[in-house]
Scaffold this motif. Structure first.
Motif, short mmCIF file in Angstrom:
data_model
loop_
_atom_site.label_atom_id
_atom_site.label_comp_id
_atom_site.label_asym_id
_atom_site.label_seq_id
_atom_site.Cartn_x
_atom_site.Cartn_y
_atom_site.Cartn_z
N GLU A 105 1.37 9.20 -6.10
CA GLU A 105 1.87 10.56 -5.90
C GLU A 105 2.79 10.99 -7.04
O GLU A 105 2.65 12.07 -7.61
N LEU A 106 3.72 10.08 -7.42
CA LEU A 106 4.66 10.39 -8.50
C LEU A 106 3.93 10.54 -9.85
O LEU A 106 4.31 11.34 -10.69
N ALA A 107 2.89 9.73 -10.02
CA ALA A 107 2.21 9.68 -11.32
C ALA A 107 0.94 10.50 -11.36
O ALA A 107 0.21 10.47 -12.34
N ASN A 108 0.69 11.24 -10.31
CA ASN A 108 -0.59 11.92 -10.16
C ASN A 108 -1.09 12.66 -11.40
O ASN A 108 -2.24 12.55 -11.79
N PRO A 109 -0.23 13.45 -12.09
CA PRO A 109 -0.73 14.19 -13.27
C PRO A 109 -1.20 13.27 -14.40
O PRO A 109 -1.98 13.67 -15.26
N LEU A 110 -0.72 12.01 -14.40
CA LEU A 110 -1.04 11.11 -15.52
C LEU A 110 -2.19 10.18 -15.22
O LEU A 110 -2.73 9.54 -16.12
N LEU A 111 -2.56 10.07 -13.94
CA LEU A 111 -3.62 9.12 -13.59
C LEU A 111 -5.00 9.75 -13.85
O LEU A 111 -5.19 10.93 -13.58
N PRO A 112 -5.94 8.95 -14.35
CA PRO A 112 -7.29 9.50 -14.58
C PRO A 112 -7.94 9.87 -13.26
O PRO A 112 -7.65 9.28 -12.23
N SER A 113 -8.83 10.84 -13.29
CA SER A 113 -9.54 11.27 -12.08
C SER A 113 -10.39 10.12 -11.57
O SER A 113 -11.04 9.42 -12.34
N GLN A 114 -10.36 9.97 -10.22
CA GLN A 114 -11.14 8.89 -9.61
C GLN A 114 -12.59 9.34 -9.50
O GLN A 114 -12.86 10.46 -9.20
N PHE B 12 0.81 -1.22 0.00
CA PHE B 12 0.00 0.00 0.00
C PHE B 12 0.84 1.27 0.00
O PHE B 12 0.52 2.24 -0.68
N SER B 13 1.94 1.28 0.77
CA SER B 13 2.76 2.50 0.82
C SER B 13 3.43 2.75 -0.53
O SER B 13 3.55 3.90 -0.97
N LEU B 14 3.85 1.67 -1.20
CA LEU B 14 4.46 1.82 -2.53
C LEU B 14 3.40 2.27 -3.54
O LEU B 14 3.68 3.14 -4.38
N ALA B 15 2.21 1.73 -3.43
CA ALA B 15 1.11 2.15 -4.33
C ALA B 15 0.81 3.63 -4.14
O ALA B 15 0.61 4.37 -5.12
N ALA B 16 0.83 4.07 -2.88
CA ALA B 16 0.55 5.48 -2.59
C ALA B 16 1.64 6.37 -3.17
O ALA B 16 1.38 7.45 -3.73
N ARG B 17 2.90 5.92 -3.06
CA ARG B 17 4.02 6.70 -3.60
C ARG B 17 3.96 6.77 -5.12
O ARG B 17 4.21 7.82 -5.72
N VAL B 18 3.60 5.66 -5.75
CA VAL B 18 3.46 5.65 -7.22
C VAL B 18 2.34 6.59 -7.63
O VAL B 18 2.48 7.36 -8.59
#
Length: 200
Positions: free
Chosen positions: A191-200, A183-189
């Motif tokens: 965070e790093l990828a936030n601009p590229l991830l689709p809106s939830q 979970f902590s690694l998923a959260a960090r990813v």
């Protein structure tokens, strides 16, 4: 870790630099890479042609496995050849077609994958299964990387990336990390990828 600021290295110049450096690859490294790209090398005739790092790179270019918008195979070659200087040169390049934000996307994905490769350690196989990679591919990666968990994770993520579009890889990666309880690694990813991830 690579960043995308002030990177000005044309693709053909990058390939010329890589050709020069990969010419000094030894036979063991070449064989490791041929195994690594076994899925793309489709005949024994081709194997006879792959006599050094340059011929392998030429083949990967001809099959569009190495291309301006995806350098993951090139990074894998640099890692197997133990050429950190080549990885730095690759880091200076960013794909930048005019009027497109693909260069930023590609670099952001490179950075996320590098971070996961460094962090995932022994869980890379569980992650590979969650990303629906075949057991055959997982076994091949294990065999070609030995005990180097970071290299194994990097090769696994490169293979996953080649089977997906840029739009899908980060969403699937975050979901898979959560599924294996990282979970902590998923959260960090995220965070790093936030601009590229689709809106939830």
């Amino acid at each position: 870790m690579n960043t995308c600021e002030n990177q000005e290295l044309p693709f053909q110049e990058l390939i010329a630099e890589c050709n020069t450096m990969l010419a000094r690859m030894d036979t063991l490294q070449l064989n490791t890479l041929i195994e690594r790209f076994g899925e793309e090398i489709d005949s024994r005739q081709i194997l006879n042609y792959l006599v050094d790092g340059r011929s392998l790179l030429t083949y990967l270019l001809s099959r569009h496995i190495v291309r301006p918008d995806n350098l993951s195979a090139l990074v894998a070659m640099a890692e197997v050849a133990e050429r950190s200087d080549l990885k730095q040169i690759i880091g200076r390049y960013c794909y930048s077609p005019s009027g497109s934000s693909d260069s930023e996307d590609t670099c952001a994905i490179d950075n996320v994958f590098a971070y996961v490769s460094e962090t995932i350690q022994n869980d890379w196989r569980n992650l590979a299964r969650q990303l629906t990679l075949a057991e055959f591919d997982i076994a091949n990666i294990q065999a070609s990387t030995g005990n180097d968990q970071q290299l194994a994770a990097s090769e696994m993520l490169d293979l996953f990336r080649r089977k997906r579009s840029n739009q899908d890889v980060l969403t699937e990666l975050v979901s898979a990390l959560r599924a294996i309880k990282r979970f902590s690694l998923a959260a960090r990813v995220s965070e790093l990828a936030n601009p590229l991830l689709p809106s939830q």
